[in-house]
Design a protein around this motif. Structure first.
Motif, PDB file in Angstrom:
ATOM      1  N   TRP A  87       0.873  -1.123  -0.111  1.00 13.85           N
ATOM      2  CA  TRP A  87      -0.163   0.034   0.152  1.00 13.85           C
ATOM      3  C   TRP A  87       0.933   1.188   0.143  1.00 13.85           C
ATOM      4  O   TRP A  87       0.563   2.053   0.512  1.00 13.85           O
ATOM      5  N   TYR A  88       1.801   1.079  -0.833  1.00 15.80           N
ATOM      6  CA  TYR A  88       2.732   2.373  -1.038  1.00 15.80           C
ATOM      7  C   TYR A  88       3.536   2.822  -0.010  1.00 15.80           C
ATOM      8  O   TYR A  88       4.024   4.021   0.043  1.00 15.80           O
ATOM      9  N   LEU A 100       8.645   6.551  -1.168  1.00 14.50           N
ATOM     10  CA  LEU A 100       9.711   6.489  -0.288  1.00 14.50           C
ATOM     11  C   LEU A 100      10.245   7.605   0.491  1.00 14.50           C
ATOM     12  O   LEU A 100      11.324   7.425   1.142  1.00 14.50           O
ATOM     13  N   SER A 101       9.732   8.814  -0.131  1.00 16.46           N
ATOM     14  CA  SER A 101      10.311  10.013   0.528  1.00 16.46           C
ATOM     15  C   SER A 101      10.509  10.029   2.018  1.00 16.46           C
ATOM     16  O   SER A 101      11.279  10.537   2.409  1.00 16.46           O
ATOM     17  N   GLN A 116      13.573  11.548   4.130  1.00 15.67           N
ATOM     18  CA  GLN A 116      13.533  12.281   5.097  1.00 15.67           C
ATOM     19  C   GLN A 116      14.047  12.057   6.417  1.00 15.67           C
ATOM     20  O   GLN A 116      14.542  12.639   7.055  1.00 15.67           O
ATOM     21  N   THR A 117      13.479  10.679   6.774  1.00 15.30           N
ATOM     22  CA  THR A 117      14.117  10.181   8.158  1.00 15.30           C
ATOM     23  C   THR A 117      15.549   9.990   8.276  1.00 15.30           C
ATOM     24  O   THR A 117      16.262  10.481   9.041  1.00 15.30           O
ATOM     25  N   ALA A 118      16.100   9.622   7.009  1.00 16.81           N
ATOM     26  CA  ALA A 118      17.758   9.601   6.911  1.00 16.81           C
ATOM     27  C   ALA A 118      18.202  11.035   7.075  1.00 16.81           C
ATOM     28  O   ALA A 118      19.044  11.212   7.861  1.00 16.81           O
ATOM     29  N   VAL A 132      20.716   6.100   0.587  1.00 16.90           N
ATOM     30  CA  VAL A 132      21.056   5.532  -0.717  1.00 16.90           C
ATOM     31  C   VAL A 132      19.700   5.136  -1.345  1.00 16.90           C
ATOM     32  O   VAL A 132      18.744   4.684  -0.886  1.00 16.90           O
ATOM     33  N   SER A 133      19.744   5.593  -2.589  1.00 20.44           N
ATOM     34  CA  SER A 133      18.689   5.092  -3.421  1.00 20.44           C
ATOM     35  C   SER A 133      18.198   3.492  -3.489  1.00 20.44           C
ATOM     36  O   SER A 133      18.994   2.614  -3.497  1.00 20.44           O
ATOM     37  N   PRO A 134      16.782   3.341  -3.305  1.00 24.24           N
ATOM     38  CA  PRO A 134      16.639   2.148  -3.133  1.00 24.24           C
ATOM     39  C   PRO A 134      16.950   1.153  -4.281  1.00 24.24           C
ATOM     40  O   PRO A 134      16.661   1.257  -5.512  1.00 24.24           O
ATOM     41  N   PHE A 135      17.289  -0.055  -3.702  1.00 25.01           N
ATOM     42  CA  PHE A 135      17.611  -1.199  -4.491  1.00 25.01           C
ATOM     43  C   PHE A 135      16.504  -1.957  -4.963  1.00 25.01           C
ATOM     44  O   PHE A 135      15.958  -2.437  -3.767  1.00 25.01           O
ATOM     45  N   THR A 136      15.824  -1.939  -5.980  1.00 23.32           N
ATOM     46  CA  THR A 136      14.433  -2.355  -6.291  1.00 23.32           C
ATOM     47  C   THR A 136      14.041  -3.611  -7.455  1.00 23.32           C
ATOM     48  O   THR A 136      15.080  -3.408  -8.331  1.00 23.32           O
TER      49      THR A 136
END
Length: 204
Positions: free
Chosen positions: A69-70, A129-130, A134-136, A144-148
């Protein structure tokens, strides 16, 4: 050598089409501490002190999960709400995670074309995933950008899952061995099995 903590969150692993294989890879790589959050906390009674101690002991924190759910699965969100406390992870005196790396490893049921302004889901995956990014930022971590893995429901049958797990191992080893190119990775909104070789190799 960097130490890596993989926090795996899948509420129904018996139905997993990809995360079970990714979990096996993570458990095989030297220098990786693997934690199955749903197995550790089946009743959601999170041991905050224990989790914070593990965070302090590792350099790289990986959230491994299926997009649901996103967003993240509910236990991983609960983990964030409780463990990333004011005064520990952020706020006055909250510098415990500063300089550490946060990397989402995400499986997505739909194809990448569905995650676009013209696609069924209207937004690209990084938009969903923003909150993690922002948590980081708030915790002074390196995001690091998500490995997807897109279209994860079909990945085993069409042969992509084997390639993805191989490249996941390569990613983990590069992070561990300080051979990951963070600067180049900033230019990639999503990491995939196809582009990981451009950022995870011998240190330049």
């Amino acid at each position: 050598m960097k130490s890596i903590l993989v926090l795996h969150a899948h509420p129904a692993p018996r139905h997993s089409n990809a995360n079970t294989d990714l979990a096996k890879v993570a458990q095989e790589v030297e220098g990786v501490t693997f934690v199955d959050l749903y197995a550790r906390y089946p009743r959601f009674k999170i041991n905050i002190d224990k989790e914070q101690e593990q965070l302090l002991a590792h350099d790289v924190i990986i959230f491994q999960f299926p997009l649901m759910w996103y967003s993240t699965p509910s236990l991983l969100k609960e983990w964030q709400d409780l463990v990333l406390e004011y005064g520990f992870a952020y706020g006055e005196g909250g510098t415990a995670l500063a300089g550490k790396c946060l990397l989402p490893v995400v499986s997505v049921g739909g194809p990448q074309t569905a995650y676009a302004p013209q696609g069924n889901n209207n937004f690209e995956l990084p938009s969903f995933l923003s909150p993690l990014q922002q948590t980081a930022n708030l915790c002074s971590m390196r995001y690091v950008s998500p490995f997807t893995l897109f279209a994860s429901l079909r990945a085993r049958n069409d042969g992509r899952l084997a390639q993805h797990t191989t490249q996941y191992r390569r990613l983990l080893e590069a992070l561990r061995d300080d051979e990951f190119d963070f600067e180049s990775a900033k230019q990639l909104p999503i990491l995939t099995a196809e582009n990981i070789s451009s950022v995870a190799g011998e240190k330049k």
